[in-house]
Scaffold this active site. Sequence first.
Site, short mmCIF file in Angstrom:
data_model
loop_
_atom_site.label_atom_id
_atom_site.label_comp_id
_atom_site.label_asym_id
_atom_site.label_seq_id
_atom_site.Cartn_x
_atom_site.Cartn_y
_atom_site.Cartn_z
N ARG B 57 1.12 -1.32 0.03
CA ARG B 57 -0.42 0.03 0.12
C ARG B 57 0.91 1.13 -0.17
O ARG B 57 0.55 2.14 -0.70
CB ARG B 57 -1.02 0.08 1.12
CG ARG B 57 -0.46 0.01 2.51
CD ARG B 57 -1.48 -0.11 3.49
NE ARG B 57 -2.56 -2.05 3.22
CZ ARG B 57 -3.85 -1.80 3.82
NH1 ARG B 57 -4.38 -0.92 3.90
NH2 ARG B 57 -4.33 -2.77 3.76
N THR B 58 1.97 1.39 0.69
CA THR B 58 2.80 2.05 0.57
C THR B 58 3.33 2.91 -0.69
O THR B 58 3.01 3.92 -0.85
CB THR B 58 4.17 2.35 1.89
OG1 THR B 58 3.01 2.09 3.20
CG2 THR B 58 4.59 3.57 1.69
N LYS B 86 22.02 -11.13 -5.13
CA LYS B 86 23.48 -11.44 -5.10
C LYS B 86 24.77 -10.67 -4.43
O LYS B 86 25.72 -11.13 -3.92
CB LYS B 86 23.93 -11.23 -6.84
CG LYS B 86 23.21 -11.89 -7.40
CD LYS B 86 22.74 -11.32 -8.86
CE LYS B 86 21.70 -11.35 -10.67
NZ LYS B 86 21.91 -10.72 -10.99
N ARG B 107 12.07 2.10 1.12
CA ARG B 107 11.51 1.41 2.26
C ARG B 107 12.92 -0.02 2.39
O ARG B 107 13.10 -0.75 1.36
CB ARG B 107 10.04 0.16 1.67
CG ARG B 107 9.61 -0.70 2.38
CD ARG B 107 8.96 0.21 4.04
NE ARG B 107 8.35 -0.34 4.72
CZ ARG B 107 7.25 -0.20 5.41
NH1 ARG B 107 6.29 0.99 4.81
NH2 ARG B 107 5.94 -1.00 5.52
N HIS B 135 9.28 6.50 9.94
CA HIS B 135 7.76 6.70 8.87
C HIS B 135 7.06 7.55 7.81
O HIS B 135 6.41 7.69 8.54
CB HIS B 135 6.86 5.43 8.27
CG HIS B 135 6.49 5.06 7.76
ND1 HIS B 135 6.44 5.48 6.17
CD2 HIS B 135 4.72 3.93 7.41
CE1 HIS B 135 5.46 4.90 5.76
NE2 HIS B 135 4.26 4.01 5.85
#
Lengths: 151, 308
Positions: B57-58, B86, B107, B135
């Site tokens: 959703r963010t 990797k 994020r 946040h």
Amino acid sequence: MAELKVSAIREGTVIDHISAGKGLKVIEILGLGRLNGGAVLLAMNVPSKKLGRKDIVKVEGRFLSEEEVNKIALIAPSATVNIIRDYKVVEKFKVEVPDVIEGILRCANPNCITNHEYVTTKFYVINKEPLKVRCYYCERTMEEDEILANL
Amino acid sequence: MEWKGRDIISIRDFSKEDIEFVLETAERLERELREKGHLEYAKGKILATLFFEPSTRTRLSFESAMHRLGGAVIGFAEASTTSVKKGESLRDTIKTVEQYSDVIVIRHPKEGAARLAAEVAEIPVINAGDGSNQHPTQTLLDLYTIKKEFGRIDGLKIGLLGDLKYGRTTHSLAEALSFYDVELYLISPELLRMPRHIVEELRERGVKVKETSDLEAVIGELDVLYVTRIQKERFPDEQEYLKVKGSYQVNLAILAKAKENLKVMHPLPRVDEIHPEVDGTPHAIYFKQVFNGVPVRMALLGLVLGVI
Ligand SMILES: [Zn+2]
């Protein structure tokens, strides 16, 4: 006990007025215990007018970098550093906790990015006495015990 | 304050004036969007969304905001599909991605990752959540929602309910609210109380703080009730979680004791802390809150890109 004269070494550094019990930690974080270094003298629980009891560390043939002085400030904010040349104190100053601590301290937060990736750590000093710092990256605060454990 | 090129990493970096400016800009963009249907401010600009851990959703909210500004979006939704798997360092990922884009939204599961990304990148970086740390865009949209509903933030009595111990959103919301003349009610099970140092900081900044575990006793006084989920994944041990699981629920029975214009907010997703029967009442504004994320993120993207 006989008077401990700071000028009893020919060349080197005397770290005086270390709060009692912190002298060993000073030796440890400066890496002074290594075999190939010069002579190191530690005096513990010496009577002191200023502190009641204090520790003193004398290091022969060695001078401190700014980073090392900053490290001492974190462990023993009351310490004074005497630089000795030819048995004389040629310079004397009090250590000072800097406003920003860069590179010499690990973050106590195991999930902090600085513990997972190559980053020079950075902490803002929120309070000098008692010492409290905030990690620039994860924003977690650390107090004296944690700081000592992560130097 | 110069906004162009600025990084949005922590609500700590904001002054009250900064917050107000973002809220005003969001309001203006929301109005323009309603009038014109589509904006072109970010035409030709590219947003890179780097989601090292999933948060659909963010991510959608940021992508929607960029599209509504007329810009384009590239990115990935989980690290397992990228060269990070990797063993590529965050530093290298950022140095690479900034060659493709004009602004980065990140994020990441590690605290401080967004700050590091901002240090490395020449282009602006916006934090969309770094571990349990910050946040900031969530906090700004929470404030925007309150301001939109009441026309003001000052003078309100705001209750924060739920996991106040581990809840990142309640920590930074409380911090941001301390710029305003509000009364805060911290309502939680004993085990999940707000950390002492945050409560002390709030009091030092002049906020009236009341702590309680009894929602029923205080609900009648509140203008806003901000509900949070108990996040199982944040608990160090399961036994502790089981003790508090399901310890509160906002339902019609409890809302009968509330003021008529009490607004119930929630950062979503929810589990069982708000009964679905509340959704149809005028108290529920949590879906509007989701909508408000878009104009707030449009404002931030537009400001740091220097296009609005
Ligand atoms: Zn950290």
